[in-house]
Write a protein that holds these residues in place. Structure first.
Motif, mmCIF file in Angstrom:
data_model
loop_
_atom_site.group_PDB
_atom_site.id
_atom_site.type_symbol
_atom_site.label_atom_id
_atom_site.label_comp_id
_atom_site.label_asym_id
_atom_site.label_seq_id
_atom_site.Cartn_x
_atom_site.Cartn_y
_atom_site.Cartn_z
ATOM 1 N N GLU A 613 -6.530 51.292 36.112
ATOM 2 C CA GLU A 613 -6.104 51.998 37.315
ATOM 3 C C GLU A 613 -4.600 51.867 37.481
ATOM 4 O OE1 GLU A 613 -8.257 50.241 40.502
ATOM 5 O OE2 GLU A 613 -10.200 51.023 39.868
ATOM 6 N N CYS A 614 -4.011 52.872 38.107
ATOM 7 C CA CYS A 614 -2.569 52.866 38.382
ATOM 8 C C CYS A 614 -2.383 53.314 39.826
ATOM 9 C CB CYS A 614 -1.847 53.797 37.416
ATOM 10 S SG CYS A 614 -0.059 53.789 37.578
ATOM 11 N N ALA A 615 -1.712 52.465 40.632
ATOM 12 C CA ALA A 615 -1.599 52.762 42.066
ATOM 13 C C ALA A 615 -0.204 52.431 42.587
ATOM 14 C CB ALA A 615 -2.644 51.978 42.849
ATOM 15 N N HIS A 616 0.169 53.085 43.691
ATOM 16 C CA HIS A 616 1.432 52.820 44.378
ATOM 17 C C HIS A 616 1.281 51.600 45.291
ATOM 18 C CE1 HIS A 616 2.202 57.407 43.909
ATOM 19 N NE2 HIS A 616 2.570 56.744 42.835
ATOM 20 N N LYS A 617 2.382 51.187 45.887
ATOM 21 C CA LYS A 617 2.359 50.021 46.772
ATOM 22 C C LYS A 617 1.448 50.234 47.977
ATOM 23 C CE LYS A 617 6.883 48.018 45.654
ATOM 24 N NZ LYS A 617 8.232 47.666 46.172
ATOM 25 N N ASN A 618 1.316 51.493 48.419
ATOM 26 C CA ASN A 618 0.456 51.775 49.570
ATOM 27 C C ASN A 618 -1.017 51.887 49.195
ATOM 28 O OD1 ASN A 618 0.318 54.232 48.266
ATOM 29 N ND2 ASN A 618 1.360 55.403 49.873
ATOM 30 N N SER A 648 7.140 53.022 42.414
ATOM 31 C CA SER A 648 6.696 51.675 42.044
ATOM 32 C C SER A 648 5.187 51.700 41.876
ATOM 33 C CB SER A 648 7.074 50.665 43.139
ATOM 34 O OG SER A 648 8.475 50.604 43.298
ATOM 35 N N VAL A 649 4.708 51.201 40.738
ATOM 36 C CA VAL A 649 3.275 51.264 40.449
ATOM 37 C C VAL A 649 2.770 49.913 39.964
ATOM 38 C CG1 VAL A 649 3.356 53.725 39.871
ATOM 39 C CG2 VAL A 649 3.624 52.014 38.061
ATOM 40 N N LYS A 650 1.485 49.708 40.178
ATOM 41 C CA LYS A 650 0.789 48.541 39.635
ATOM 42 C C LYS A 650 -0.304 49.049 38.705
ATOM 43 C CE LYS A 650 -0.319 44.922 42.146
ATOM 44 N NZ LYS A 650 -0.970 44.021 43.131
ATOM 45 N N VAL A 651 -0.380 48.456 37.514
ATOM 46 C CA VAL A 651 -1.387 48.838 36.533
ATOM 47 C C VAL A 651 -2.390 47.700 36.402
ATOM 48 C CG1 VAL A 651 -1.810 49.540 34.156
ATOM 49 C CG2 VAL A 651 0.290 50.255 35.302
ATOM 50 N N VAL A 669 13.923 48.474 25.295
ATOM 51 C CA VAL A 669 13.881 47.014 25.372
ATOM 52 C C VAL A 669 12.672 46.589 26.201
ATOM 53 C CG1 VAL A 669 15.083 44.960 26.198
ATOM 54 C CG2 VAL A 669 16.370 46.820 25.128
ATOM 55 N N LEU A 670 11.948 45.569 25.739
ATOM 56 C CA LEU A 670 10.776 45.101 26.477
ATOM 57 C C LEU A 670 11.195 44.359 27.735
ATOM 58 C CD1 LEU A 670 8.295 43.820 23.751
ATOM 59 C CD2 LEU A 670 8.025 45.799 25.252
ATOM 60 N N HIS A 671 10.517 44.672 28.839
ATOM 61 C CA HIS A 671 10.734 44.001 30.117
ATOM 62 C C HIS A 671 9.449 43.306 30.522
ATOM 63 C CE1 HIS A 671 14.540 46.216 30.833
ATOM 64 N NE2 HIS A 671 13.900 47.233 30.250
ATOM 65 N N ASN A 672 9.569 42.242 31.272
ATOM 66 C CA ASN A 672 8.394 41.556 31.804
ATOM 67 C C ASN A 672 7.810 42.349 32.963
ATOM 68 O OD1 ASN A 672 8.569 39.339 30.034
ATOM 69 N ND2 ASN A 672 10.091 38.357 31.354
ATOM 70 N N VAL A 673 6.499 42.382 33.033
ATOM 71 C CA VAL A 673 5.822 43.068 34.130
ATOM 72 C C VAL A 673 5.750 42.130 35.326
ATOM 73 C CG1 VAL A 673 3.623 44.039 34.920
ATOM 74 C CG2 VAL A 673 4.460 44.541 32.596
ATOM 75 N N GLY A 674 6.301 42.561 36.443
ATOM 76 C CA GLY A 674 6.155 41.820 37.692
ATOM 77 C C GLY A 674 4.945 42.335 38.450
ATOM 78 N N GLU A 675 4.976 42.187 39.759
ATOM 79 C CA GLU A 675 3.855 42.706 40.545
ATOM 80 C C GLU A 675 3.806 44.226 40.456
ATOM 81 O OE1 GLU A 675 1.893 42.431 45.039
ATOM 82 O OE2 GLU A 675 3.890 41.600 44.652
ATOM 83 N N TYR A 676 4.998 44.851 40.428
ATOM 84 C CA TYR A 676 5.087 46.307 40.319
ATOM 85 C C TYR A 676 6.072 46.678 39.219
ATOM 86 C CZ TYR A 676 2.517 46.581 44.693
ATOM 87 O OH TYR A 676 1.545 46.471 45.653
ATOM 88 N N ILE A 677 5.878 47.871 38.688
ATOM 89 C CA ILE A 677 6.773 48.420 37.675
ATOM 90 C C ILE A 677 7.526 49.585 38.301
ATOM 91 C CG2 ILE A 677 6.903 49.565 35.422
ATOM 92 C CD1 ILE A 677 4.216 48.176 34.757
ATOM 93 N N GLU A 678 8.837 49.584 38.164
ATOM 94 C CA GLU A 678 9.652 50.672 38.688
ATOM 95 C C GLU A 678 9.793 51.746 37.604
ATOM 96 O OE1 GLU A 678 10.460 50.446 41.832
ATOM 97 O OE2 GLU A 678 9.641 48.406 41.904
#
Length: 688
Positions: A613-618, A648-651, A669-678
């Motif tokens: 699933e992929c969702a926004h902050k809301n 901003s999305v969360k997967v 370049v690889l980035h670390n995934v935080g709570e959300y991805i911009e």
């Protein structure tokens, strides 16, 4: 009492006197698909009595059963002789075996026609009333159009596809086999799958009606009550076979499977995929075309004579392609008369150079490292040619009146064409004609002898206005399906002398059964709401789509999201790669990214929106993402942002897999995934 059959997904009941299907219930959800016994139906036949009296139906609900054979998992209904509405009694025997097979209820109809008339059409299975689930917000149909998907509203509004002048009530007729081997009726969380259970080229169309009609026609509103004007409100659905069973002939018709499913359209399509994978083996591209790559489509002439480039100039284009990392050129309009003229001729246009000059140019391009695929077209004959009038007219597909079908053709560049004054009309040819197949082989060998790496067969996926052919001298039965020989044509090409194993054969928007012979399908998908239904049905096949914009980031992102190969087409495939540098630069970054992470985004199985699933902050779902499953079972996700603002999305994976790294097309370049991805505007990220 009634007869009953129960599969793990459907419970069905049948009337003991007529064999009518009077109840259908989804076993797992309780959805009463059909629950008003008085609206039950069994079958319908169309039996024309003459050319002057065609509309003559046999209504199954008015016929009494002759016998029923019961077994543990099947019922076989037999009607010995039938009575039509206008012709009286006929010695036409109808047998329908209905069987439980796995999760499905499968219908096996057969017609034994001992009458003097032709059985033209057969409705079976025939559901007298499809009702929406109790919790439904809507009910829609779902079918295929040009490697895309189309939906039709069934409830609470009903789309009217047929002309109202030709029907008594709103009707949806049209999707048919083999292009549409299945059909879905679905709500937001469940649906009914109906599909062919055999690779068969007897035409089956999917048809649904709203009876007696709208309550309000201005909105297409389905009446909210069970009756209106004293008439029952109901929605019959049928698989309509067009077998043309001749007098004295017996025919087994295409078996049709029914299965209830839960979830989205993907779950319904997976029913088809699971069966299809047991009966068809897809063709594999040659080794030289299996890695991530892009194409250039280049048009050099049309019926209005642009004469854009001589064959000897082609290596310059190949050098430009090599500079930009583009591996294949599809050359269009190289044939005599240009694109869409002179069909089915595949001789080089002498105004652009000689046969030997084109052959030498192709060889030089291959030396440079850029393959040449030649645009071909075998479906039509150009009506304006002397060859058509003198020879090919006898090989054209014909209607029941003996007239050839006509396709309107395409308009190029001049006011006379754009106003449809001097358009070249195209005539669909009959592939059952052995002579026409031989002509196709002769023309195809010109492509082979030019040394091309392969061909892209344009409009291979349809035959225009012709579906069935009624010509008496083509060596086929009356009403033979023109599409039946589509794959045979390619198999014949493969067997010709000089055709190597690594000759690449691509088609336009190939329908699913064509992937048995076609190694790539080309389409156009420039829409934010494009349904990647072809890709979902063929998750590992090669698909390619057109990119024409001068900063076409969103289409490049779509290619990443749906694993489409890029077909660069600046100026609507009349220009060069240097014409749109921003698109080319971004596309190359995308190809580099999916090459680096090809484990998921090239070699992985395309799962669309399943498994994650992929969702926004809301909490609102993000609409544009897709999931890929690698051979080791790990998931990768592409998230696209088509909009002009960052999102901003969360997967989140359904199986609990943690996503830890991501990269952008613009920044690999690889980035670390935080709570959300911009995800920046008009950008895409890959998440692993």
């Amino acid at each position: 009492m009634s007869y009953s059959l129960k599969s793990p997904t459907l419970h069905c009941e049948f009337n003991r006197e007529t064999g009518a299907l009077v109840s259908v219930t989804a076993a797992k959800t309780g959805w009463k698909i059909l629950d008003r016994p008085h609206l039950g139906l069994s079958f319908q036949l169309m039996v024309p009595l003459s050319e002057e009296l065609r509309h003559n139906n046999v209504l199954g609900e008015k016929q009494k059963l002759d016998s029923v054979v019961e077994s543990k998992d099947s019922l076989t209904f037999h009607w010995k002789g039938v009575e039509s509405e206008r012709g009286g009694k006929h010695p036409i025997n109808v047998t329908i075996r209905v069987a439980v097979e796995g999760k499905q209820i499968v219908y096996y109809p057969s017609i034994d026609n001992k009458s003097e008339y032709t059985v033209e059409a057969v409705h079976v299975p025939y559901l007298g009333d499809v009702r929406p689930p109790a919790d439904a917000q809507w009910l829609k149909s779902f079918h295929l159009v040009y490697a895309n998907a189309a939906e039709g509203n069934l409830w609470p509004t009903f789309d009217f596809w047929q002309g109202y002048f030709g029907t008594n009530n709103p009707t949806q007729y049209g999707p048919r086999t083999p292009v549409n081997p299945y059909y879905l009726m679905r709500s937001q969380n469940q649906g009914l799958y109906v599909g062919a259970k055999k690779i068969s080229y007897d035409m089956v169309a999917w048809a649904v009606e709203l009876k007696p009609g709208y309550s309000s026609s201005i909105t297409g509103e389905v009446p909210k009550t069970d009756e209106i004007a004293g008439k029952p409100v109901h929605m019959p659905f049928a698989a309509v076979h067009m077998p043309y069973v001749m007098p004295g002939e017996s025919r087994d018709l295409t078996p049709i499977a029914l299965e209830a499913f839960q979830g989205s359209w993907q779950n319904g399509v997976e029913i088809y995929k699971k069966w299809r994978d047991t009966v068809l083996e897809p063709a594999v591209p040659p080794a030289w075309a299996r890695d991530p790559h892009s194409w250039l489509q280049l048009h050099i002439n049309s019926p209005e004579d642009e004469l854009r480039m001589r064959f000897t100039e082609l290596p310059k284009v190949a050098e430009e392609c090599k500079q930009h990392g583009v591996k294949i050129i599809q050359l269009v309009g190289w044939n005599d008369g240009g694109q869409d003229q002179g069909n089915p001729s595949h001789a080089p246009d002498p105004r652009l150079g000689t046969f030997e000059e084109l052959k030498a140019a192709i060889a030089k391009c291959h030396e440079i490292g850029v393959k040449i695929m030649l645009f071909t077209k075998f479906t039509w004959a150009d009506r304006a040619t002397a060859r058509f009038r003198e020879e090919l007219v006898n090989l054209a597909a014909t209607d029941p009146y003996g007239d050839y079908y006509l396709y309107p053709g395409y308009q190029y560049f001049t006011p006379a064409q754009w106003l449809d004054i001097n358009t070249k009309r195209l005539i669909p040819m009959c592939f059952h004609s052995e002579r026409f197949m031989e002509i196709c082989e002769e023309e195809f060998m010109k492509v082979v002898n030019l040394g091309a790496a392969g061909m892209l067969y344009d409009e291979s996926q349809h035959h225009g206005t012709s579906w069935l052919c009624f010509h008496p001298d083509h060596g086929h039965r009356y009403g033979a399906h023109v599409y039946e020989k589509d794959n045979d044509l390619i198999r014949r090409f493969r067997k010709l002398p000089g055709v190597t194993d690594d000759f690449f054969i691509a088609g336009e928007a190939s329908y699913d059964w064509q992937f048995e012979t076609y190694q790539l399908a080309y389409l156009r998908s420039s829409s934010k709401t494009h349904f990647p239904i072809g890709r979902f049905m063929q998750p590992k096949a090669q698909y390619m789509t057109a990119i024409i914009g001068f900063n076409d980031r969103n289409m490049v992102n779509q290619c990443l999201m749906f694993n489409y190969i890029i077909s660069h087409e600046p100026y609507n495939f009349k220009g060069s790669l240097n014409d749109y540098p921003e698109t080319v630069a971004y596309a190359r970054k995308m190809d580099d990214l999916r090459t680096t992470y090809r484990k998921w985004f090239w070699d992985g199985e395309f799962r669309h929106a399943l498994d994650a699933e992929c969702a926004h902050k809301n909490g609102k779902a993000h609409p544009t993402y897709s999931v890929f499953k690698a051979k080791d079972g790990t998931l990768g996700v592409v998230v696209c942002n088509y909009e002009d603002e960052e999102v901003s999305v969360k997967v989140k994976a359904d199986n609990g897999q943690a996503f830890t790294k991501y990269a952008l097309v613009d920044d690999a370049v690889l980035h670390n995934v935080g709570e959300y991805i911009e995800v920046p505007a008009r950008s895409a990220v890959v998440v692993m």
